[in-house]
Design a protein around this motif. Structure first.
Motif, PDB file in Angstrom:
ATOM      1  N   HIS A  32      -4.142   8.583   8.254  1.00  0.00           N
ATOM      2  CA  HIS A  32      -4.861   9.105   7.099  1.00  0.00           C
ATOM      3  C   HIS A  32      -4.413   8.391   5.828  1.00  0.00           C
ATOM      4  CE1 HIS A  32      -5.212  13.106   9.514  1.00  0.00           C
ATOM      5  NE2 HIS A  32      -6.132  12.231   9.867  1.00  0.00           N
ATOM      6  N   LYS A  33      -5.191   8.538   4.760  1.00  0.00           N
ATOM      7  CA  LYS A  33      -4.798   7.985   3.463  1.00  0.00           C
ATOM      8  C   LYS A  33      -3.687   8.843   2.864  1.00  0.00           C
ATOM      9  CE  LYS A  33      -7.662   6.682   0.373  1.00  0.00           C
ATOM     10  NZ  LYS A  33      -8.764   6.657  -0.618  1.00  0.00           N
ATOM     11  N   PHE A  34      -2.695   8.188   2.303  1.00  0.00           N
ATOM     12  CA  PHE A  34      -1.592   8.919   1.690  1.00  0.00           C
ATOM     13  C   PHE A  34      -2.090   9.769   0.524  1.00  0.00           C
ATOM     14  CE2 PHE A  34       1.612   9.195  -1.673  1.00  0.00           C
ATOM     15  CZ  PHE A  34       2.612   9.874  -0.994  1.00  0.00           C
ATOM     16  N   SER A  35      -3.009   9.232  -0.274  1.00  0.00           N
ATOM     17  CA  SER A  35      -3.481   9.964  -1.452  1.00  0.00           C
ATOM     18  C   SER A  35      -4.177  11.264  -1.055  1.00  0.00           C
ATOM     19  CB  SER A  35      -4.421   9.097  -2.281  1.00  0.00           C
ATOM     20  OG  SER A  35      -5.536   8.675  -1.518  1.00  0.00           O
ATOM     21  N   SER A  63       0.845  -1.188   0.000  1.00  0.00           N
ATOM     22  CA  SER A  63       0.000   0.000   0.000  1.00  0.00           C
ATOM     23  C   SER A  63       0.883   1.241   0.000  1.00  0.00           C
ATOM     24  CB  SER A  63      -0.902   0.014   1.237  1.00  0.00           C
ATOM     25  OG  SER A  63      -0.126   0.238   2.408  1.00  0.00           O
ATOM     26  N   ASP A  64       0.296   2.365  -0.338  1.00  0.00           N
ATOM     27  CA  ASP A  64       1.040   3.635  -0.298  1.00  0.00           C
ATOM     28  C   ASP A  64       1.632   3.866   1.081  1.00  0.00           C
ATOM     29  OD1 ASP A  64       0.312   4.128  -2.901  1.00  0.00           O
ATOM     30  OD2 ASP A  64      -1.307   5.508  -2.391  1.00  0.00           O
ATOM     31  N   GLU A  75       8.045   4.294  -6.783  1.00  0.00           N
ATOM     32  CA  GLU A  75       6.776   3.601  -6.942  1.00  0.00           C
ATOM     33  C   GLU A  75       5.603   4.538  -6.652  1.00  0.00           C
ATOM     34  OE1 GLU A  75       3.846   0.793  -7.596  1.00  0.00           O
ATOM     35  OE2 GLU A  75       5.972   0.759  -8.140  1.00  0.00           O
ATOM     36  N   LEU A  76       5.741   5.380  -5.618  1.00  0.00           N
ATOM     37  CA  LEU A  76       4.704   6.373  -5.327  1.00  0.00           C
ATOM     38  C   LEU A  76       4.577   7.361  -6.478  1.00  0.00           C
ATOM     39  CD1 LEU A  76       5.445   7.179  -1.572  1.00  0.00           C
ATOM     40  CD2 LEU A  76       3.599   5.769  -2.498  1.00  0.00           C
ATOM     41  N   LEU A  77       5.716   7.751  -7.023  1.00  0.00           N
ATOM     42  CA  LEU A  77       5.715   8.673  -8.157  1.00  0.00           C
ATOM     43  C   LEU A  77       5.002   8.048  -9.350  1.00  0.00           C
ATOM     44  CD1 LEU A  77       6.827  11.424  -9.169  1.00  0.00           C
ATOM     45  CD2 LEU A  77       8.840  10.198  -9.962  1.00  0.00           C
ATOM     46  N   SER A  78       5.298   6.775  -9.602  1.00  0.00           N
ATOM     47  CA  SER A  78       4.689   6.070 -10.727  1.00  0.00           C
ATOM     48  C   SER A  78       3.172   5.957 -10.564  1.00  0.00           C
ATOM     49  CB  SER A  78       5.302   4.674 -10.854  1.00  0.00           C
ATOM     50  OG  SER A  78       4.657   3.920 -11.845  1.00  0.00           O
ATOM     51  N   ARG A  79       2.729   5.720  -9.339  1.00  0.00           N
ATOM     52  CA  ARG A  79       1.303   5.527  -9.084  1.00  0.00           C
ATOM     53  C   ARG A  79       0.497   6.820  -9.203  1.00  0.00           C
ATOM     54  NH1 ARG A  79       1.004   1.603  -3.687  1.00  0.00           N
ATOM     55  NH2 ARG A  79       2.241  -0.119  -4.566  1.00  0.00           N
ATOM     56  N   HIS A  80       1.096   7.920  -8.762  1.00  0.00           N
ATOM     57  CA  HIS A  80       0.288   9.125  -8.553  1.00  0.00           C
ATOM     58  C   HIS A  80       0.652  10.320  -9.429  1.00  0.00           C
ATOM     59  CE1 HIS A  80      -1.658   7.221  -5.181  1.00  0.00           C
ATOM     60  NE2 HIS A  80      -0.494   6.941  -4.638  1.00  0.00           N
ATOM     61  N   LYS A  81       1.721  10.241 -10.186  1.00  0.00           N
ATOM     62  CA  LYS A  81       2.147  11.412 -10.960  1.00  0.00           C
ATOM     63  C   LYS A  81       1.088  11.848 -11.965  1.00  0.00           C
ATOM     64  CE  LYS A  81       5.963  13.232 -13.723  1.00  0.00           C
ATOM     65  NZ  LYS A  81       7.300  12.964 -14.302  1.00  0.00           N
ATOM     66  N   LYS A 122       6.407   4.106   4.912  1.00  0.00           N
ATOM     67  CA  LYS A 122       7.144   3.611   6.079  1.00  0.00           C
ATOM     68  C   LYS A 122       8.509   3.068   5.676  1.00  0.00           C
ATOM     69  CE  LYS A 122       3.106   2.382   8.898  1.00  0.00           C
ATOM     70  NZ  LYS A 122       2.352   1.268   9.519  1.00  0.00           N
ATOM     71  N   ARG A 123       8.551   2.340   4.569  1.00  0.00           N
ATOM     72  CA  ARG A 123       9.818   1.755   4.133  1.00  0.00           C
ATOM     73  C   ARG A 123      10.776   2.808   3.602  1.00  0.00           C
ATOM     74  NH1 ARG A 123       8.590  -3.984   1.176  1.00  0.00           N
ATOM     75  NH2 ARG A 123      10.818  -3.707   0.723  1.00  0.00           N
ATOM     76  N   VAL A 124      10.248   3.818   2.928  1.00  0.00           N
ATOM     77  CA  VAL A 124      11.102   4.920   2.476  1.00  0.00           C
ATOM     78  C   VAL A 124      11.719   5.624   3.676  1.00  0.00           C
ATOM     79  CG1 VAL A 124      11.130   7.175   1.340  1.00  0.00           C
ATOM     80  CG2 VAL A 124       9.866   5.296   0.303  1.00  0.00           C
ATOM     81  N   LEU A 125      10.917   5.853   4.697  1.00  0.00           N
ATOM     82  CA  LEU A 125      11.408   6.529   5.904  1.00  0.00           C
ATOM     83  C   LEU A 125      12.425   5.675   6.661  1.00  0.00           C
ATOM     84  CD1 LEU A 125       8.097   8.155   7.219  1.00  0.00           C
ATOM     85  CD2 LEU A 125      10.052   9.310   6.170  1.00  0.00           C
ATOM     86  N   ARG A 126      12.363   4.348   6.459  1.00  0.00           N
ATOM     87  CA  ARG A 126      13.350   3.462   7.103  1.00  0.00           C
ATOM     88  C   ARG A 126      14.634   3.362   6.289  1.00  0.00           C
ATOM     89  NH1 ARG A 126       8.821  -0.166   8.407  1.00  0.00           N
ATOM     90  NH2 ARG A 126       9.426  -1.470   6.630  1.00  0.00           N
ATOM     91  N   GLY A 127      14.664   4.040   5.128  1.00  0.00           N
ATOM     92  CA  GLY A 127      15.907   4.065   4.359  1.00  0.00           C
ATOM     93  C   GLY A 127      15.817   3.515   2.957  1.00  0.00           C
TER      94      GLY A 127
END
Length: 211
Positions: free
Chosen positions: A85-88, A22-23, A40-46, A28-33
């Motif tokens: 909250h929802k990331f989107s 999920s977003d 992937e977020l960019l690809s989904r929402h750009k 969470k994983r980006v924040l862990r490094g």
């Protein structure tokens, strides 16, 4: 040197697309490094963010620049994301704030189909459903769509925003409240007033000659 089975499996795990996440899990994983997962977020929402800004600003080049600014701001502010909250929704609130700020500081040029690639022109024109088939009716339909888009662009930013979010992005009233930070009553009132302004602007265009 050939990779062992375990090394190959680990490599595939790292390189595989994170489509099952999920977003919120990706954040969470980006924040862990694992910063590479932000792609992937960019690809989904750009595309969604770009289309929203294009509807708001009415100009392709401005939408491109603001979309880049939005995702830079999202990346830098990931640690402030509330995981309840929802990331989107949070993402669109950043896009909304940045776009509204831009529109208030610098009046955007009028919508220019010439500066918009053909694919985006088609996107703008085909969002409204078609019920005509003859060449003449198709021309009238196209003109009407452009007139509607032009009327939306001429709304004040606060009214344009709620119309775009509601009717072009399909957000619920509650989601619009979360994106804009406005109370429900204000959102409903702005949508009502925006619809009235659009109706008044389009009346002269839709009224038959001599009618």
């Amino acid at each position: 040197m050939r990779m062992t089975h375990l090394e190959k499996k680990e490599s595939e795990t790292v390189l595989a697309p994170s489509l099952s996440l999920s977003d919120e899990e990706i954040v969470k994983r980006v924040l862990r490094g694992e910063k590479e997962l932000f792609a992937e977020l960019l690809s989904r929402h750009k595309k969604g963010i770009f289309n929203y800004i294009l509807r708001m600003a009415g100009h392709y080049d401005i939408a491109v620049d603001l979309t880049q600014d939005v995702f830079m701001k999202i990346y830098l502010a990931l640690d402030k994301f509330n995981h309840n909250h929802k990331f989107s929704t949070w993402m669109f609130s950043i896009a909304s704030n940045l776009t509204i700020d831009y529109l208030r500081k610098k009046k955007a040029p009028p919508i220019s189909y010439e500066s918009t690639p053909s694919g985006d022109r088609d996107c703008l024109k085909n969002r409204l459903k078609s019920g005509f088939s003859s060449p003449l009716d198709e021309m009238k339909k196209s003109e009407l769509k452009e007139k509607i888009q032009e009327s939306i662009i001429h709304l004040e930013p606060e009214y344009r925003e709620v119309i775009v979010l509601r009717h072009l992005r399909g957000l619920s009233y509650e989601e619009i409240c979360m994106v804009t930070g406005l109370p429900l009553g204000t959102v409903k009132n702005r949508i009502f007033r925006a619809r009235q302004m659009l109706k008044e602007d389009l009346n002269s265009y839709l009224m038959p000659e001599g009618g």
